[in-house]
Enzyme design. Structure first.
Site, PDB file in Angstrom:
ATOM      1  N   TYR A  58      33.579  44.662  35.369  1.00 38.03           N
ATOM      2  CA  TYR A  58      34.074  45.584  36.052  1.00 38.03           C
ATOM      3  C   TYR A  58      33.432  47.188  36.680  1.00 38.03           C
ATOM      4  CZ  TYR A  58      37.745  47.248  39.951  1.00 38.03           C
ATOM      5  OH  TYR A  58      38.506  47.973  40.596  1.00 38.03           O
ATOM      6  N   VAL A 159      45.295  39.021  49.071  1.00 38.30           N
ATOM      7  CA  VAL A 159      43.958  39.685  50.190  1.00 38.30           C
ATOM      8  C   VAL A 159      43.881  38.691  51.489  1.00 38.30           C
ATOM      9  CG1 VAL A 159      42.060  41.020  50.661  1.00 38.30           C
ATOM     10  CG2 VAL A 159      42.541  40.990  48.490  1.00 38.30           C
ATOM     11  N   TYR A 243      33.517  41.813  49.372  1.00 36.65           N
ATOM     12  CA  TYR A 243      34.380  42.505  48.146  1.00 36.65           C
ATOM     13  C   TYR A 243      35.229  41.553  47.310  1.00 36.65           C
ATOM     14  CZ  TYR A 243      38.629  39.360  50.463  1.00 36.65           C
ATOM     15  OH  TYR A 243      39.448  38.368  50.164  1.00 36.65           O
ATOM     16  N   GLY A 245      33.755  38.279  44.749  1.00 36.58           N
ATOM     17  CA  GLY A 245      32.824  37.096  44.819  1.00 36.58           C
ATOM     18  C   GLY A 245      33.040  35.835  43.624  1.00 36.58           C
ATOM     19  N   LYS A 326      51.167  36.001  43.546  1.00 31.10           N
ATOM     20  CA  LYS A 326      51.259  36.275  42.405  1.00 31.10           C
ATOM     21  C   LYS A 326      51.912  36.108  41.602  1.00 31.10           C
ATOM     22  CE  LYS A 326      48.094  39.482  42.316  1.00 31.10           C
ATOM     23  NZ  LYS A 326      46.966  38.998  42.698  1.00 31.10           N
TER      24      LYS A 326
END
Length: 334
Positions: A58, A159, A243, A245, A326
């Site tokens: 990250y 998203v 945003y 990958g 989720k």
């Protein structure tokens, strides 16, 4: 009288695969002091960015050792001497820096973000990463007017669903690209104007989807050949925003479309956006999003709920393809 609490937490002392470096530990918390609050976890999200933090990929890593988890909500259980807000029983955002995957935390009361009334607990627990990402990408890269078209891959992702819901709310037309047609009906119900598969050849005749209107914005969370197709689908002066990958595959540089269609390749990282904004701008964003959550305009599906003790099963489920929503941790710690 013992003024300490023993709580479970998921901690990692080195970077690597969660199954190899994550461990369940017991932490001893002192009772809250002046200006502090004891907050118990009620719902905590599992994200791909959590995986990135644990494996070290990250963009902004925590000092080690670290408690995992970025996003969730908790309940104020106790306040330190001379502290009155937020009141005991208030739902608040769990502090991200301290790590969310824990039964409870003692933190500065003044830094807690109270959850507005009327927002469901699980939706509040999922409110701080995906909804602002979707909102900002629809507002920050090109001017979109009612009736305009956008396209996105990873249409079934959290998203992706939020982008479709926001597009419908804003009067935009969203094309969601997916791996197969099993989720088409669900995505159309969530606001997508069109649903196409990756291998359908949609990029060869994008006008057939839009009635000839140009696609002004493309959102990429996949990479590789998928983002190459998005580059071919957007119209002249279109913008392709990456945003995520998920595949980690390289893409061929779209030279032809950069030159002849003047497309732009951009990136978005919510953490970076947050660091450059004033508190007033960030609070305005929260106000807009929580109003939409309260009204039911935005709603992220939840596929499963697990206790912290079941973290291995929870993580396997969270990163499984086709999970349908989720995966969250829940806790009834008192």
């Amino acid at each position: 009288m013992d003024n300490t609490y023993l709580v479970e937490a998921l901690r990692y002392e080195r970077h690597g695969l969660p199954a190899e470096v994550l461990e369940s530990v017991k932490l001893k918390l002192a009772a809250p002091g002046p200006g502090e609050a004891l907050v118990a976890l009620r719902a905590g999200a599992i994200h791909y960015s959590d995986l990135g933090l644990i494996n070290g990929s990250y963009g902004n890593l925590k000092p080690l050792p670290a408690i995992a988890g970025r996003e969730g909500v908790g309940e104020v259980m106790a306040l330190g001497p001379g502290t009155s807000e937020p009141a005991v029983g208030t739902l608040v955002r769990m502090p991200e820096e301290a790590g969310v995957w824990r039964e409870a935390v003692v933190t500065e009361a003044s830094e807690l973000f109270p959850i507005p009334a009327g927002v469901p607990v699980e939706q509040a627990a999922l409110a701080f990463i995906n909804p602002p990402t979707a909102w900002r990408m629809l507002h920050d890269f090109t001017e979109l007017k009612r009736g305009d078209w956008l396209i996105q891959n990873a249409g079934t992702s959290a998203v992706g669903v939020l982008v479709a819901q926001l597009a419908r709310h804003l009067g935009l037309n969203c094309v969601s690209v997916v791996r197969d047609t099993a989720t088409t009906a669900q995505l159309l119900e969530n606001g997508a104007a069109k649903v196409v598969t990756e291998d359908s050849g949609y990029e060869k005749k994008p006008g057939a989807l839009t009635g000839g209107a140009p696609i002004k914005l493309a959102l990429n969370a996949v990479g590789g050949e998928s983002v190459g197709r998005l580059c071919r689908a957007v119209g002249t002066d279109g913008v392709v925003v990456t945003y995520g990958g998920v595949t980690a595959e390289l893409m061929r540089f779209p030279t032809r479309f950069l030159i002849f269609n003047n497309i732009s390749l951009r990136g978005f990282w919510l953490d970076g956006w947050m660091r450059t904004q004033s508190p007033a701008e960030i609070n305005l964003l929260w106000k807009k999003l929580f109003n939409l959550l309260r009204e039911g305009v935005l709603e992220q599906p939840v596929a499963a709920r697990y206790k912290l003790t079941d973290w291995r099963v929870a993580l396997e489920h969270a990163f499984r393809a086709g999970r349908g929503g989720k995966v969250i941790f829940t806790s009834e710690w008192k």
